[in-house]
Design a protein around this motif. Structure first.
Motif, PDB file in Angstrom:
ATOM      1  N   ILE A 276       0.904  -1.158   0.047  1.00  0.00           N
ATOM      2  CA  ILE A 276       0.003  -0.087  -0.140  1.00  0.00           C
ATOM      3  C   ILE A 276       0.926   1.303   0.154  1.00  0.00           C
ATOM      4  CG2 ILE A 276      -1.720   1.338   1.265  1.00  0.00           C
ATOM      5  CD1 ILE A 276      -2.921  -1.368   2.059  1.00  0.00           C
ATOM      6  N   ARG A 277       1.842   1.213   0.727  1.00  0.00           N
ATOM      7  CA  ARG A 277       2.787   2.427   0.850  1.00  0.00           C
ATOM      8  C   ARG A 277       3.505   2.596  -0.642  1.00  0.00           C
ATOM      9  NH1 ARG A 277       4.585   0.668   5.830  1.00  0.00           N
ATOM     10  NH2 ARG A 277       6.190  -0.570   5.238  1.00  0.00           N
ATOM     11  N   LEU A 278       3.973   1.482  -1.118  1.00  0.00           N
ATOM     12  CA  LEU A 278       4.459   1.763  -2.666  1.00  0.00           C
ATOM     13  C   LEU A 278       3.417   2.147  -3.625  1.00  0.00           C
ATOM     14  CD1 LEU A 278       6.338  -1.819  -2.980  1.00  0.00           C
ATOM     15  CD2 LEU A 278       7.385   0.591  -3.005  1.00  0.00           C
ATOM     16  N   ARG A 279       2.250   1.887  -3.457  1.00  0.00           N
ATOM     17  CA  ARG A 279       1.118   2.377  -4.089  1.00  0.00           C
ATOM     18  C   ARG A 279       0.796   3.718  -3.976  1.00  0.00           C
ATOM     19  NH1 ARG A 279      -3.315   4.151  -1.518  1.00  0.00           N
ATOM     20  NH2 ARG A 279      -3.655   2.329  -0.531  1.00  0.00           N
ATOM     21  N   GLN A 280       0.846   4.224  -2.572  1.00  0.00           N
ATOM     22  CA  GLN A 280       0.589   5.590  -2.578  1.00  0.00           C
ATOM     23  C   GLN A 280       1.912   6.443  -2.768  1.00  0.00           C
ATOM     24  OE1 GLN A 280       0.287   5.206   1.930  1.00  0.00           O
ATOM     25  NE2 GLN A 280      -2.009   4.841   1.743  1.00  0.00           N
ATOM     26  N   GLN A 281       2.936   6.149  -2.696  1.00  0.00           N
ATOM     27  CA  GLN A 281       4.337   6.875  -3.209  1.00  0.00           C
ATOM     28  C   GLN A 281       4.177   6.916  -4.876  1.00  0.00           C
ATOM     29  OE1 GLN A 281       7.455   4.671  -1.682  1.00  0.00           O
ATOM     30  NE2 GLN A 281       7.034   5.201   0.419  1.00  0.00           N
ATOM     31  N   SER A 282       3.826   5.704  -5.414  1.00  0.00           N
ATOM     32  CA  SER A 282       3.729   5.879  -7.097  1.00  0.00           C
ATOM     33  C   SER A 282       2.826   6.658  -7.509  1.00  0.00           C
ATOM     34  CB  SER A 282       3.637   4.589  -7.471  1.00  0.00           C
ATOM     35  OG  SER A 282       2.378   3.906  -6.885  1.00  0.00           O
ATOM     36  N   GLY A 283       1.562   6.726  -6.522  1.00  0.00           N
ATOM     37  CA  GLY A 283       0.526   7.434  -7.007  1.00  0.00           C
ATOM     38  C   GLY A 283       0.746   9.126  -6.708  1.00  0.00           C
TER      39      GLY A 283
ATOM     40  N   ASP B 252      -0.778   1.343 -11.990  1.00  0.00           N
ATOM     41  CA  ASP B 252      -2.075   0.407 -11.998  1.00  0.00           C
ATOM     42  C   ASP B 252      -1.998  -0.963 -11.679  1.00  0.00           C
ATOM     43  OD1 ASP B 252      -3.643   2.664 -12.821  1.00  0.00           O
ATOM     44  OD2 ASP B 252      -3.500   2.011 -14.910  1.00  0.00           O
ATOM     45  N   ARG B 253      -0.935  -1.657 -12.059  1.00  0.00           N
ATOM     46  CA  ARG B 253      -0.537  -2.764 -11.429  1.00  0.00           C
ATOM     47  C   ARG B 253      -0.384  -2.933  -9.860  1.00  0.00           C
ATOM     48  NH1 ARG B 253       2.047  -3.188 -16.518  1.00  0.00           N
ATOM     49  NH2 ARG B 253       4.238  -2.648 -15.492  1.00  0.00           N
ATOM     50  N   GLN B 254       0.662  -2.058  -9.581  1.00  0.00           N
ATOM     51  CA  GLN B 254       0.732  -1.831  -7.942  1.00  0.00           C
ATOM     52  C   GLN B 254      -0.390  -1.751  -7.277  1.00  0.00           C
ATOM     53  OE1 GLN B 254       3.462  -2.329  -6.477  1.00  0.00           O
ATOM     54  NE2 GLN B 254       5.331  -1.944  -7.845  1.00  0.00           N
ATOM     55  N   ARG B 255      -1.289  -0.911  -7.917  1.00  0.00           N
ATOM     56  CA  ARG B 255      -2.695  -0.611  -6.978  1.00  0.00           C
ATOM     57  C   ARG B 255      -3.697  -2.126  -6.976  1.00  0.00           C
ATOM     58  NH1 ARG B 255      -2.617   3.817 -10.390  1.00  0.00           N
ATOM     59  NH2 ARG B 255      -1.960   5.715  -9.024  1.00  0.00           N
ATOM     60  N   GLN B 256      -3.448  -2.613  -7.961  1.00  0.00           N
ATOM     61  CA  GLN B 256      -4.356  -3.986  -8.356  1.00  0.00           C
ATOM     62  C   GLN B 256      -3.534  -5.224  -7.264  1.00  0.00           C
ATOM     63  OE1 GLN B 256      -4.213  -4.714 -12.577  1.00  0.00           O
ATOM     64  NE2 GLN B 256      -5.600  -2.875 -12.835  1.00  0.00           N
ATOM     65  N   MET B 257      -2.165  -5.064  -7.521  1.00  0.00           N
ATOM     66  CA  MET B 257      -1.561  -6.119  -6.413  1.00  0.00           C
ATOM     67  C   MET B 257      -1.981  -5.819  -4.961  1.00  0.00           C
ATOM     68  SD  MET B 257       2.154  -6.229  -8.538  1.00  0.00           S
ATOM     69  CE  MET B 257       2.901  -7.089  -7.249  1.00  0.00           C
ATOM     70  N   ALA B 258      -2.008  -4.526  -4.790  1.00  0.00           N
ATOM     71  CA  ALA B 258      -2.500  -4.284  -3.319  1.00  0.00           C
ATOM     72  C   ALA B 258      -3.556  -4.818  -2.737  1.00  0.00           C
ATOM     73  CB  ALA B 258      -1.922  -2.780  -3.172  1.00  0.00           C
ATOM     74  N   VAL B 259      -4.617  -4.513  -3.852  1.00  0.00           N
ATOM     75  CA  VAL B 259      -6.023  -4.995  -3.656  1.00  0.00           C
ATOM     76  C   VAL B 259      -5.891  -6.571  -3.636  1.00  0.00           C
ATOM     77  CG1 VAL B 259      -8.087  -5.027  -4.601  1.00  0.00           C
ATOM     78  CG2 VAL B 259      -7.156  -2.882  -4.685  1.00  0.00           C
TER      79      VAL B 259
ATOM     80  N   LEU C  24      -7.105  -2.601   5.690  1.00  0.00           N
ATOM     81  CA  LEU C  24      -6.310  -2.456   4.606  1.00  0.00           C
ATOM     82  C   LEU C  24      -6.802  -2.798   3.433  1.00  0.00           C
ATOM     83  CD1 LEU C  24      -3.388  -4.700   6.362  1.00  0.00           C
ATOM     84  CD2 LEU C  24      -3.179  -2.252   5.815  1.00  0.00           C
ATOM     85  N   LEU C  25      -7.727  -3.621   2.988  1.00  0.00           N
ATOM     86  CA  LEU C  25      -8.504  -4.069   1.874  1.00  0.00           C
ATOM     87  C   LEU C  25      -9.177  -2.689   1.586  1.00  0.00           C
ATOM     88  CD1 LEU C  25      -9.455  -5.656  -0.356  1.00  0.00           C
ATOM     89  CD2 LEU C  25     -11.126  -6.590   1.125  1.00  0.00           C
ATOM     90  N   ALA C  26      -9.948  -2.098   2.619  1.00  0.00           N
ATOM     91  CA  ALA C  26     -10.671  -0.883   2.091  1.00  0.00           C
ATOM     92  C   ALA C  26      -9.657   0.257   1.677  1.00  0.00           C
ATOM     93  CB  ALA C  26     -11.480  -0.453   3.441  1.00  0.00           C
ATOM     94  N   GLU C  27      -8.578   0.416   2.169  1.00  0.00           N
ATOM     95  CA  GLU C  27      -7.619   1.409   1.775  1.00  0.00           C
ATOM     96  C   GLU C  27      -7.270   1.186   0.504  1.00  0.00           C
ATOM     97  OE1 GLU C  27      -4.481   2.054   4.536  1.00  0.00           O
ATOM     98  OE2 GLU C  27      -5.723   2.745   6.121  1.00  0.00           O
ATOM     99  N   ALA C  28      -6.984  -0.310   0.053  1.00  0.00           N
ATOM    100  CA  ALA C  28      -6.445  -0.557  -1.359  1.00  0.00           C
ATOM    101  C   ALA C  28      -7.466  -0.420  -2.297  1.00  0.00           C
ATOM    102  CB  ALA C  28      -5.904  -1.946  -1.407  1.00  0.00           C
TER     103      ALA C  28
ATOM    104  N   LYS D  63      -9.903   1.732  -2.081  1.00  0.00           N
ATOM    105  CA  LYS D  63     -10.246   3.157  -2.464  1.00  0.00           C
ATOM    106  C   LYS D  63      -9.302   3.838  -2.996  1.00  0.00           C
ATOM    107  CE  LYS D  63     -11.008   7.391   0.146  1.00  0.00           C
ATOM    108  NZ  LYS D  63     -11.064   8.109   1.662  1.00  0.00           N
ATOM    109  N   ALA D  64      -7.838   3.564  -2.991  1.00  0.00           N
ATOM    110  CA  ALA D  64      -6.828   3.845  -3.728  1.00  0.00           C
ATOM    111  C   ALA D  64      -6.959   3.584  -5.322  1.00  0.00           C
ATOM    112  CB  ALA D  64      -5.641   3.441  -3.342  1.00  0.00           C
ATOM    113  N   LEU D  65      -7.482   2.312  -5.642  1.00  0.00           N
ATOM    114  CA  LEU D  65      -7.796   1.783  -7.012  1.00  0.00           C
ATOM    115  C   LEU D  65      -8.742   2.686  -7.614  1.00  0.00           C
ATOM    116  CD1 LEU D  65      -6.786  -0.263  -9.395  1.00  0.00           C
ATOM    117  CD2 LEU D  65      -8.323  -1.691  -8.185  1.00  0.00           C
ATOM    118  N   GLU D  66      -9.876   2.667  -6.776  1.00  0.00           N
ATOM    119  CA  GLU D  66     -11.039   3.429  -7.373  1.00  0.00           C
ATOM    120  C   GLU D  66     -10.841   5.238  -7.654  1.00  0.00           C
ATOM    121  OE1 GLU D  66     -14.033   2.871  -4.393  1.00  0.00           O
ATOM    122  OE2 GLU D  66     -14.318   0.891  -4.740  1.00  0.00           O
TER     123      GLU D  66
END
Length: 270
Positions: A188-195, A209-216, A255-259, A261-264
Motif C-alpha cells: 500500500i505504501r508503494l502504491r501511495q508513493q507511486s500515486g 495500476d499494476r501496483q494498486r491491483q496487486m495491493a488489492v 487494509l483492503l478498504a484502503e487498497a 479506495k486507492a484503486l477507485e
C-alpha cells in the motif's frame, strides 16, 4: 454437521488429547498430540504413540470405544535432550525444531536445554549439523521411586508440554500474521508513493495500476486467510485461536478498504 455434532466432536478431541503424553514428538505421524487427537476422531489408529506406551492405548480404547491394539512401535521411556555445549556452534536449528520452546540460545551462541521443560521428543537431534545432542533418561523420571511419583511426573510433563506447545503455536501464528500484514502495508505504501509521484508516461501509469491491483489482491488474500482462520477456530472450538483471528479481522478489513479506495480514486482520476 450440526452444532451438536461439532460440540460432540470437540469434546471427544479434548478427551483424547487429555490421555496423550504431550511430548509433541510426531512419532504418531501427526505434528503434535492435539493433531493426533483430531486424527483419531477422523479414524486414525489409537496405537501410534510410543511415549504413551500400551497404557495410553488402553485408555484411548476406553475413551473412543474401540478395541485395544498392540503398540505399532516399541514403547519409549521419558527422555531429555542434552547438548554438549562445548561442541555447539550456535546454529539455532535445534531451537527452531523444538515444539515446546525448551532450548535457550542465540545465533553463534551456545545453546542449552531447559531440562524441566524438555519432553524428550527427539526433534532437535536430526537438524543438528555437528551431532552434539544426546538423548538421556529424564532425571525426574529416574528419580521417581514409586508408581505415584512416576504418574505425578508424567502428569506434570503432559500439562507443561501442552501449555508450551500451544503457546509456541500461537507465537508462530502471530509472527506469520504480522509478516503478512507488513507485506500488505508495504504494498500500500508503494502504491501511495507511486500515486503521488508525477506520471512519466503510459508505461509508468500502467506500472502504477499494476501496483494498486496487486495491493488489492494481496489485501483480499490476507482478509480471506483471517476469515478462514476464524472459521477453523470456531469449528475446533478453539477459543484462543478465535480471539486471535477476531483481533486480526478489523486490520485486514481496513487494509483492503484502503487498497480498494486507492484503486477507485486512480480510475476516477483517469
Amino acid at each position: 454437521m450440526t452444532d451438536t455434532d461439532i460440540s460432540s466432536r470437540a469434546t471427544l478431541i479434548e478427551a483424547i488429547d487429555a490421555e496423550l503424553p504431550q511430548t509433541q514428538c510426531g512419532k504418531c505421524g501427526q505434528p503434535g498430540c492435539r493433531p493426533y487427537a483430531e486424527a483419531i476422531v477422523e479414524g486414525e489408529a489409537i496405537n501410534r504413540c510410543p511415549p504413551g506406551g500400551q497404557r495410553t492405548v488402553e485408555r484411548l480404547a476406553e475413551v473412543t470405544g474401540r478395541p485395544s491394539l498392540p503398540l505399532a512401535e516399541p514403547a519409549q521411556a521419558p527422555l531429555v535432550a542434552w547438548i554438549r555445549e562445548a561442541e555447539c556452534i550456535g546454529c539455532t536449528k535445534c531451537i527452531q525444531a523444538c515444539p515446546v520452546d525448551a532450548i535457550l540460545g542465540a545465533a553463534k551462541r551456545m545453546h542449552t536445554v531447559i531440562v524441566e521443560e524438555c519432553t524428550g521428543c527427539e526433534l532437535c537431534v536430526a537438524p543438528c549439523p555437528v551431532d552434539c545432542i544426546d538423548l538421556l533418561p529424564h532425571p525426574a523420571w529416574e528419580a521417581a521411586e514409586t508408581d505415584r511419583e512416576r504418574d505425578a511426573y508424567l502428569a506434570r510433563r503432559a500439562e507443561l508440554g501442552r501449555q508450551r506447545f500451544e503457546a509456541r503455536n500461537r507465537r508462530l501464528a502471530h509472527q506469520a500474521r504480522e509478516k503478512r500484514m507488513d507485506r500488505q502495508k508495504r504494498l500500500i505504501r508503494l502504491r501511495q508513493q507511486s500515486g503521488s509521484a508525477s506520471d512519466s508516461g503510459s508505461t509508468a501509469s500502467a506500472h502504477q495500476d499494476r501496483q494498486r491491483q496487486m495491493a488489492v489482491k494481496a489485501a483480499e488474500q490476507a482478509l480471506k486467510r483471517v476469515r478462514h482462520q476464524l472459521e477453523s477456530a470456531r469449528r475446533r472450538a478453539d477459543a484462543d485461536a478465535e480471539a486471535t483471528a477476531l483481533a486480526q479481522l478489523p486490520e485486514a478489513e481496513r487494509l483492503l478498504a484502503e487498497a480498494q479506495k486507492a484503486l477507485e480514486q486512480a480510475a476516477t482520476a483517469e
